[in-house]
Design an enzyme around this catalytic site. Sequence first.
Site, PDB file in Angstrom:
ATOM      1  N   ARG A 229      85.860 146.008  57.133  1.00  0.00           N
ATOM      2  CA  ARG A 229      85.450 147.290  58.023  1.00  0.00           C
ATOM      3  C   ARG A 229      85.667 148.363  57.133  1.00  0.00           C
ATOM      4  NH1 ARG A 229      88.025 149.902  63.444  1.00  0.00           N
ATOM      5  NH2 ARG A 229      86.488 151.470  63.715  1.00  0.00           N
ATOM      6  N   HIS A 230      84.857 149.383  57.375  1.00  0.00           N
ATOM      7  CA  HIS A 230      85.042 150.851  56.638  1.00  0.00           C
ATOM      8  C   HIS A 230      86.487 151.284  56.896  1.00  0.00           C
ATOM      9  CE1 HIS A 230      84.490 153.344  60.175  1.00  0.00           C
ATOM     10  NE2 HIS A 230      83.403 152.553  60.452  1.00  0.00           N
ATOM     11  N   GLY A 231      86.827 152.190  56.234  1.00  0.00           N
ATOM     12  CA  GLY A 231      88.153 153.351  56.484  1.00  0.00           C
ATOM     13  C   GLY A 231      87.848 153.997  57.389  1.00  0.00           C
ATOM     14  N   GLN A 232      89.058 154.625  58.152  1.00  0.00           N
ATOM     15  CA  GLN A 232      89.107 155.811  58.997  1.00  0.00           C
ATOM     16  C   GLN A 232      88.034 156.889  58.682  1.00  0.00           C
ATOM     17  OE1 GLN A 232      91.881 158.850  59.659  1.00  0.00           O
ATOM     18  NE2 GLN A 232      92.497 158.123  61.388  1.00  0.00           N
ATOM     19  N   SER A 233      87.239 157.104  59.606  1.00  0.00           N
ATOM     20  CA  SER A 233      86.160 158.197  59.539  1.00  0.00           C
ATOM     21  C   SER A 233      86.479 159.526  60.253  1.00  0.00           C
ATOM     22  CB  SER A 233      84.792 157.419  60.077  1.00  0.00           C
ATOM     23  OG  SER A 233      84.842 157.661  61.193  1.00  0.00           O
TER      24      SER A 233
ATOM     25  N   TRP B 160      84.871 160.801  62.610  1.00  0.00           N
ATOM     26  CA  TRP B 160      84.682 160.699  63.906  1.00  0.00           C
ATOM     27  C   TRP B 160      85.671 159.655  64.452  1.00  0.00           C
ATOM     28  CZ3 TRP B 160      78.901 161.090  65.807  1.00  0.00           C
ATOM     29  CH2 TRP B 160      78.397 162.186  65.603  1.00  0.00           C
ATOM     30  N   ASN B 161      86.357 158.999  63.830  1.00  0.00           N
ATOM     31  CA  ASN B 161      87.457 158.165  64.222  1.00  0.00           C
ATOM     32  C   ASN B 161      88.556 158.913  64.638  1.00  0.00           C
ATOM     33  OD1 ASN B 161      86.801 155.205  61.809  1.00  0.00           O
ATOM     34  ND2 ASN B 161      86.283 155.129  63.970  1.00  0.00           N
TER      35      ASN B 161
ATOM     36  N   ARG C 178      79.738 156.028  55.860  1.00  0.00           N
ATOM     37  CA  ARG C 178      81.321 155.766  55.762  1.00  0.00           C
ATOM     38  C   ARG C 178      81.444 154.342  55.359  1.00  0.00           C
ATOM     39  NH1 ARG C 178      78.855 156.062  60.822  1.00  0.00           N
ATOM     40  NH2 ARG C 178      79.365 154.379  62.333  1.00  0.00           N
TER      41      ARG C 178
ATOM     42  N   GLU D  86      76.037 150.037  62.086  1.00  0.00           N
ATOM     43  CA  GLU D  86      76.904 149.606  63.406  1.00  0.00           C
ATOM     44  C   GLU D  86      76.083 149.825  64.585  1.00  0.00           C
ATOM     45  OE1 GLU D  86      79.245 148.620  64.805  1.00  0.00           O
ATOM     46  OE2 GLU D  86      81.022 149.741  64.727  1.00  0.00           O
TER      47      GLU D  86
ATOM     48  N   LYS E 174      85.023 160.675  74.063  1.00  0.00           N
ATOM     49  CA  LYS E 174      85.029 159.655  74.926  1.00  0.00           C
ATOM     50  C   LYS E 174      85.198 160.093  76.317  1.00  0.00           C
ATOM     51  CE  LYS E 174      87.521 156.286  72.244  1.00  0.00           C
ATOM     52  NZ  LYS E 174      88.532 155.495  71.882  1.00  0.00           N
TER      53      LYS E 174
END
Length: 453
Positions: A84-88, A90-91, A135, A159, A170
Amino acid sequence: MLSTALTPHLFPLHKTGKFFHHRHRHHRHEVYPFRADVVRSSSSLQETKKPPPVSSDERRELLTSWESIALPPVKAAKRVVLVRHGQSTWNAEGRIQGSSDFSVLTLKGESQAETSRQMLLDDSFDVCFSSPLIRSKRTAEIIWGSRTEEIITESNLREIDLYSFQGLLKNEGKAKYGAAYRQWQIDAPNFNIDGHYPVRELWERARSCWTKILTHESRSILVVAHNAVNQALVATAMGLGTEYFRILLQSNCGVSVLDFTPKPEGGTPDICLNRLNQTPSSPVAAGSSGGRKASMRIILVSHGTSQNDGESGIPLSGDSPMNMLGVIQDSTRFQPLQSGWLRGYKDEITRALWDQSGVAWKSLLDELSKGSDPQNVVVAVAHPALHIAMMGHCLNLTKEWLGSFHLDAGSISVVDFPDSPSGRGVIRCINYTAHLGRWSIPITRSTLDDEDF
């Protein structure tokens, strides 16, 4: 805090607390006992509504719905490594990304990708497939490093498409969409937005990805993508349906490995999940599971090599004390088990293992439910075969899936219970071995909220 008491009564059907493994060898009937010990903490269990029981016929129907869709045959064994990609950005903001392409890696995300690059440095990949989103592409570029082969971008590795949800924080999604957002949280496979069922669409995309990946001539393949699509890739490869969404965790830069072995008669290859979600962070670090805070956990520790392992010919069998290799697991001498090694056992053996492990799994859940401490942790130390079977029970599978999972001696697997022991377990990791020097990582760091996408 964990208590220090060992309670070797995990298998109450046997007064000895052992599961007896039967195998024919050299025309003699031999018996090899496996012992399991439990270390547990006090725990509390709030009353929750149990889901309705699933009948055996319903379970088989669910499990065969995706298994019946054949994967393409392979001519030679293939290994596929998912990252999985690293922290983005928007994460970090807690913003719903979906398949939008407006976020980039944070400094933490770049560092996670560099850690994964070092972890995979000795692997000889033939090809790299990547999602086209920034990302993911950037993570792939960092991991691919100085390799000269071109990275192949594949649109279907993007995704999950979340349509009108994409770009919302959220709390904004909850305020604006109310019931739909609630359904996304508690019943994602049936979640509908803008006339689409995103999880169902994702499963279809994942199956098409496997056709492209497995028909490629390469035998060692790196795939860099995203949380939800990597979950779907793992599940669809193993024949699991959309009900397993958010059950097979994929953390930022988490590494999962699938082995595909050709069958003599051809057709869909044998598939084994060699490991799941080995991350740049500790497998027992605090965090969420599938976006929900998890305070209850079962840690499965596969025991080390015993003194008679080299004599019996049966992997990790016997009741002898561990030798020095078993105590320290010297990675320079350790020989890992072959992927899918449980597949070669006779039906009466796997049936006995499955039945006994069902009793063991219930015992662990009972242990998790005891006491008054809400931060529950139960640690079970046992043979890898028992842990594989217990994870099968956790996932509501059948004994036919035993050969689809792999554990090495000394490995760690973690199951979280974000609701309660009566709810569904979320597999945080399977076959974590960094502490043994295999797929090791140079640093560990907290990755709280790293499951958000």
